[in-house]
Write an enzyme that holds these catalytic residues in place. Structure first.
Site, short mmCIF file in Angstrom:
data_model
loop_
_atom_site.label_atom_id
_atom_site.label_comp_id
_atom_site.label_asym_id
_atom_site.label_seq_id
_atom_site.Cartn_x
_atom_site.Cartn_y
_atom_site.Cartn_z
N ASP A 17 -9.23 -7.55 -19.58
CA ASP A 17 -9.41 -8.61 -20.79
C ASP A 17 -8.00 -8.98 -21.28
OD1 ASP A 17 -9.91 -10.39 -22.66
OD2 ASP A 17 -11.34 -9.18 -23.90
N HIS A 43 0.87 -1.10 -0.05
CA HIS A 43 -0.21 0.13 0.06
C HIS A 43 0.82 1.28 0.03
CE1 HIS A 43 -3.25 2.76 0.29
NE2 HIS A 43 -3.82 2.36 1.61
#
Length: 414
Positions: free
Chosen positions: A358, A150
């Site tokens: 995708d 993070h």
């Protein structure tokens, strides 16, 4: 669910990072972020006739890391990342079950097994900024889990990184974004002493429960109409869930309790000039406000309170971060220091391109996001059709029992 590791290797950027770029500066926003890891998981029902999936993913990951080279580095100290092309761990595993069985009734304990490392290993043993695990299911489905550190990456960076990796994998090019990924954010959020500021700690609770609640588009539209004043989908659901927690604690007849809300605000679009959505780093500030349980939770008033808080952030940015940057914008008028406070964490990722990811075999049938160590947590993600919203909720057993029996939650959530 049985998972067997197939292989593990290190993937390095396809081109060596130039010498003058080998030290990436962490901004003040990065340094204030909790040093935890979080994961995004993308589920694909079948990769069908795709050949050489493994080599295909590794090659495209290597090419993508050339643009996102700090992710292949290691945090050197609290001020910088050593971008010396250490690489990213790439693990492949076989999962002995059908993917549909896993995502039909997802359990956090099972989803955690899809991660390349658990949260502690990611930061200590691996000391990685990013790691990948590709999980192959018996049915032909694939779940790609990407974990991030993070202090180097926020949710926006993570989502766009995976989408751009998929873009390369499906034959695209990232040459058009090469100047929009890595740059010195310390010019905007200059480094300063954060030692006196409390970051807080991940509020881990091994007995907490994680459940998924799905809000269909038609139900959200009804909720928005009932609230009035045209709330966004995020505002409407935040009011619903925050209101449920307020009502739950109001029934305990303790008028001194406040239910607080932490609401992250992405600053990228608010800056002038704006920052690119895919840029590395933490460009998020937190809005904090509270609602006393002695007052009835009214959705339209909650929405108004959230909008006031966002306006405070806008004004802060507009005025050029006077008196230095802030990681938390506080609605002081709503805070009663003499009251007990229960804080809820809300994060809305519904605008991020999860379902545009995708790799060449179609869009994911499901996406999940979050970290197990953070309790009282509500993570909003679009459903696969882009119309509804699913919410990952992590609460104590007692709070979850109250939350899921709230009449409004029962009315609007699946």
């Amino acid at each position: 669910m049985e998972i067997r590791k197939i292989s593990s290797e290190i993937i390095k950027p396809s081109s060596s990072t130039p010498e003058h770029l080998k030290s990436y500066k962490l901004s003040a926003m990065d340094r204030f972020a909790l040093d935890i890891s979080f994961s995004l998981v993308f589920y694909y029902s079948s990769v069908g006739a795709c050949k050489n999936i493994s080599d295909h993913l590794k090659k495209s990951l290597s090419e993508t890391l050339t643009y996102y080279y700090p992710l292949a580095g290691r945090v050197k100290d609290e001020f910088s990342v050593d971008c010396d092309d250490y690489g990213v761990t790439f693990i492949e595993s076989h999962v002995a079950c059908k993917m549909s069985e896993l995502i039909k009734q997802p359990k956090i304990e099972l989803l955690e097994q899809l991660r390349p490392y658990n949260e502690e290993e990611m930061l200590t043993t691996a000391q990685a900024n990013m790691a990948v695990k590709v999980n192959y299911f018996d049915c032909g489905g694939v779940a790609i889990c990407v974990s991030f550190r993070h202090v180097v990456v926020d949710g926006s960076t993570a989502a766009y990184f995976v989408r751009n990796w998929a873009k390369v994998a499906s034959g695209g090019s990232l040459i058009d974004i090469k100047d929009h990924v890595v740059f010195d954010c310390t010019s905007i959020f200059p480094s300063q002493d954060v030692s006196s500021m409390s970051k807080g700690q991940p509020d881990a609770n091994d007995e907490a429960i994680t459940e998924w609640f799905v809000f269909e588009n038609s139900k959200i539209a009804v909720l928005q109409e009932n609230i009035g004043n045209r709330p966004t989908r995020f505002e409407a659901l935040l009011a619903l869930m925050w209101g449920a927690m307020i009502d739950a604690y109001a029934k305990e007849d303790d008028p001194t309790v406040q239910i607080g809300a932490l609401i992250p605000v992405n600053l990228r679009r608010k800056l002038d000039p704006p920052l690119p959505e895919q840029c590395i780093g933490n460009a998020v500030t937190i809005g904090m406000t509270a609602w006393p349980t002695k007052e009835r939770a009214e959705y339209n008033k909650i929405v108004f309170k959230v909008r006031e808080l966002i306006s405070m952030v806008d004004e802060y940015v507009k005025n050029g971060f006077q008196n230095g940057w802030k990681t938390c914008i506080i609605d002081h008028a709503a805070m009663d220091r003499n009251s007990a406070m229960k804080m809820l964490n809300f994060s809305g990722t519904s605008r991020l391109p999860f379902y545009q990811t995708d790799f060449g075999w179609g869009k994911p049938v499901w996406c999940s996001a979050g970290q197990r160590s953070k309790n009282n947590n509500f993570v909003l993600v679009d459903t696969s059709d882009g119309k509804g919203i699913q919410v990952m909720v992590r609460l104590s057993k007692e709070d979850m029992a109250k939350f899921e029996q709230d009449p409004a939650i029962l009315a609007y959530a699946s």
